[in-house]
Structure formats: structure tokens, C-alpha cells
Design a protein around this motif. Structure first.
Motif, PDB file in Angstrom:
ATOM      1  N   GLU A  30      -0.358   9.950   8.349  1.00 48.32           N
ATOM      2  CA  GLU A  30      -1.516   9.096   8.075  1.00 48.32           C
ATOM      3  C   GLU A  30      -2.801   9.920   8.090  1.00 48.32           C
ATOM      4  O   GLU A  30      -3.676   9.766   7.248  1.00 48.32           O
ATOM      5  CB  GLU A  30      -1.595   7.963   9.102  1.00 48.32           C
ATOM      6  CG  GLU A  30      -2.728   7.009   8.840  1.00 48.32           C
ATOM      7  CD  GLU A  30      -2.706   5.812   9.778  1.00 48.32           C
ATOM      8  OE1 GLU A  30      -3.793   5.208   9.959  1.00 48.32           O
ATOM      9  OE2 GLU A  30      -1.642   5.468  10.318  1.00 48.32           O
ATOM     10  N   ARG A 104       6.792   5.883  -6.888  1.00 49.48           N
ATOM     11  CA  ARG A 104       7.675   5.890  -5.723  1.00 49.48           C
ATOM     12  C   ARG A 104       7.376   7.053  -4.768  1.00 49.48           C
ATOM     13  O   ARG A 104       7.285   6.871  -3.556  1.00 49.48           O
ATOM     14  CB  ARG A 104       9.129   5.958  -6.209  1.00 49.48           C
ATOM     15  CG  ARG A 104      10.173   5.894  -5.139  1.00 49.48           C
ATOM     16  CD  ARG A 104      11.590   5.981  -5.703  1.00 49.48           C
ATOM     17  NE  ARG A 104      11.805   7.206  -6.480  1.00 49.48           N
ATOM     18  CZ  ARG A 104      11.974   7.239  -7.817  1.00 49.48           C
ATOM     19  NH1 ARG A 104      11.966   6.143  -8.531  1.00 49.48           N
ATOM     20  NH2 ARG A 104      12.160   8.403  -8.434  1.00 49.48           N
ATOM     21  N   ARG A 108       3.148   5.365  -3.600  1.00 47.65           N
ATOM     22  CA  ARG A 108       3.607   4.505  -2.503  1.00 47.65           C
ATOM     23  C   ARG A 108       3.219   5.046  -1.125  1.00 47.65           C
ATOM     24  O   ARG A 108       2.752   4.271  -0.273  1.00 47.65           O
ATOM     25  CB  ARG A 108       5.115   4.286  -2.584  1.00 47.65           C
ATOM     26  CG  ARG A 108       5.603   3.269  -1.540  1.00 47.65           C
ATOM     27  CD  ARG A 108       7.100   3.154  -1.498  1.00 47.65           C
ATOM     28  NE  ARG A 108       7.655   2.776  -2.777  1.00 47.65           N
ATOM     29  CZ  ARG A 108       8.959   2.806  -3.047  1.00 47.65           C
ATOM     30  NH1 ARG A 108       9.831   3.199  -2.138  1.00 47.65           N
ATOM     31  NH2 ARG A 108       9.402   2.446  -4.231  1.00 47.65           N
ATOM     32  N   PRO A 109       3.350   6.353  -0.843  1.00 44.80           N
ATOM     33  CA  PRO A 109       2.941   6.838   0.484  1.00 44.80           C
ATOM     34  C   PRO A 109       1.452   6.617   0.772  1.00 44.80           C
ATOM     35  O   PRO A 109       1.075   6.320   1.906  1.00 44.80           O
ATOM     36  CB  PRO A 109       3.274   8.337   0.442  1.00 44.80           C
ATOM     37  CG  PRO A 109       4.323   8.472  -0.599  1.00 44.80           C
ATOM     38  CD  PRO A 109       4.020   7.415  -1.622  1.00 44.80           C
ATOM     39  N   ALA A 112       0.995   2.897   1.405  1.00 44.73           N
ATOM     40  CA  ALA A 112       1.523   2.530   2.726  1.00 44.73           C
ATOM     41  C   ALA A 112       0.477   2.736   3.809  1.00 44.73           C
ATOM     42  O   ALA A 112       0.369   1.940   4.744  1.00 44.73           O
ATOM     43  CB  ALA A 112       2.778   3.340   3.033  1.00 44.73           C
ATOM     44  N   PRO A 116      -1.345  -1.330   4.378  1.00 43.40           N
ATOM     45  CA  PRO A 116      -0.129  -1.785   5.062  1.00 43.40           C
ATOM     46  C   PRO A 116      -0.030  -3.312   5.111  1.00 43.40           C
ATOM     47  O   PRO A 116       1.073  -3.861   5.028  1.00 43.40           O
ATOM     48  CB  PRO A 116      -0.257  -1.180   6.456  1.00 43.40           C
ATOM     49  CG  PRO A 116      -1.723  -0.961   6.645  1.00 43.40           C
ATOM     50  CD  PRO A 116      -2.254  -0.631   5.283  1.00 43.40           C
ATOM     51  N   GLY A 119       1.681  -4.758   1.994  1.00 41.97           N
ATOM     52  CA  GLY A 119       2.999  -4.250   1.634  1.00 41.97           C
ATOM     53  C   GLY A 119       2.971  -2.963   0.835  1.00 41.97           C
ATOM     54  O   GLY A 119       3.852  -2.727   0.010  1.00 41.97           O
ATOM     55  N   GLY A 120       1.987  -2.107   1.072  1.00 47.92           N
ATOM     56  CA  GLY A 120       1.868  -0.857   0.339  1.00 47.92           C
ATOM     57  C   GLY A 120       3.126  -0.006   0.374  1.00 47.92           C
ATOM     58  O   GLY A 120       3.450   0.674  -0.598  1.00 47.92           O
ATOM     59  N   ALA A 121       3.868  -0.065   1.477  1.00 52.38           N
ATOM     60  CA  ALA A 121       5.086   0.739   1.603  1.00 52.38           C
ATOM     61  C   ALA A 121       6.239   0.177   0.785  1.00 52.38           C
ATOM     62  O   ALA A 121       7.267   0.830   0.636  1.00 52.38           O
ATOM     63  CB  ALA A 121       5.497   0.832   3.069  1.00 52.38           C
ATOM     64  N   SER A 122       6.067  -1.012   0.235  1.00 52.99           N
ATOM     65  CA  SER A 122       7.166  -1.630  -0.514  1.00 52.99           C
ATOM     66  C   SER A 122       6.916  -1.678  -2.021  1.00 52.99           C
ATOM     67  O   SER A 122       7.626  -2.382  -2.732  1.00 52.99           O
ATOM     68  CB  SER A 122       7.418  -3.050   0.014  1.00 52.99           C
ATOM     69  OG  SER A 122       6.280  -3.868  -0.200  1.00 52.99           O
TER      70      SER A 122
END
Length: 141
Positions: A30, A104, A108-109, A112, A116, A119-122
């Protein structure tokens, strides 16, 4: 005559992304991701992701494809356009696989960390397009 730049159609991280962005993604923490991001307003972020030469090549490729789509094809390809703009949905002319991998593995990272609660990680889909804005000018007076 301009030719297709096939190197844009598969993921080439070292050619596409800035070194700082790649370092942050490879670190994965992070803190590393936040170190390349500036929050302009709450929830509005700015960071440099693409190398300047990649952007130029993508513009040239979009121009080539736009010319091909609108001047030589009879079957439609979606245009990402509105009045005074022109552009293309990049997935429609062969970049879908590369863009899905970009989303992806690289977008996405970041999402995320920054989003968060949304749903940034999804993230599992992308809708990428290129728009070219023309000079409109301003009315006299």
C-alpha cells in the motif's frame, strides 16, 4: 504508409509503464502504491502510469485503426465518440486480451488500495477506449 504496431497488442510492461509505476506494482505494498499517487480531491487521484512514447504509439495506432474502421469497413465497430470527439473502443480491434491483462495485473492492485470500499480488488472487466478531442475554439466577445 503507416503500419500496425503489433507490439501494442500484447502486454509489454517495460515499454508501456513508467519505471515508478512498475516499481510500485512490483513492490505491491500500500505504501509503495500510495507513494506514486496524489489525491487531488477526496476520491480523485492522479498518477503517472504510461510512458510518453507508449502514449504516442497508441495515438498513432488509434489514428490508423480509426481510418481503417471509418473509411474501409462496411460492418460497424463501436465508436467511442460524441460531438466534436472521435475515438474507438480499443477491445474491438484486437487489444482486448492485452487490456484485460493490464486491468488484472496493473490496474486492479492500484484500485484495491485506492478504492477498497468499492471493491477495487475485485475488478474483473474493462471498457477501454481512446478519444481524440479537437480544438473547438471560443466564441468572439
Amino acid at each position: 504508409m503507416q503500419r500496425v504496431d503489433w507490439s501494442l497488442y500484447s502486454m509489454n510492461p517495460g515499454e508501456f509503464f513508467t519505471p515508478a509505476f512498475l516499481n510500485a506494482i512490483h513492490d505491491g505494498s500500500e505504501g509503495a502504491i500510495c507513494s506514486i499517487v496524489t489525491e487531488l480531491f477526496p476520491g480523485i487521484y492522479e498518477f503517472e502510469i504510461f510512458r510518453r512514447d507508449f502514449c504516442q504509439r497508441l495515438i498513432e495506432e488509434s489514428d490508423l485503426m480509426e481510418n481503417w474502421v471509418f473509411h474501409t469497413r462496411s460492418d460497424p465497430i463501436r465508436a467511442a465518440s460524441a460531438p466534436r470527439e472521435s475515438g474507438l473502443v480499443l477491445s474491438d480491434f484486437g487489444m482486448k486480451s492485452m487490456l484485460n491483462q493490464m486491468m488484472r495485473d496493473y490496474i486492479r492492485p492500484v484500485a484495491a488500495v485506492l478504492f477498497p470500499e468499492f471493491g477495487g480488488a475485485s475488478l474483473d472487466r474493462q471498457q477501454s477506449f481512446a478519444l481524440m478531442y479537437g480544438y473547438i475554439g471560443y466564441p468572439e466577445g
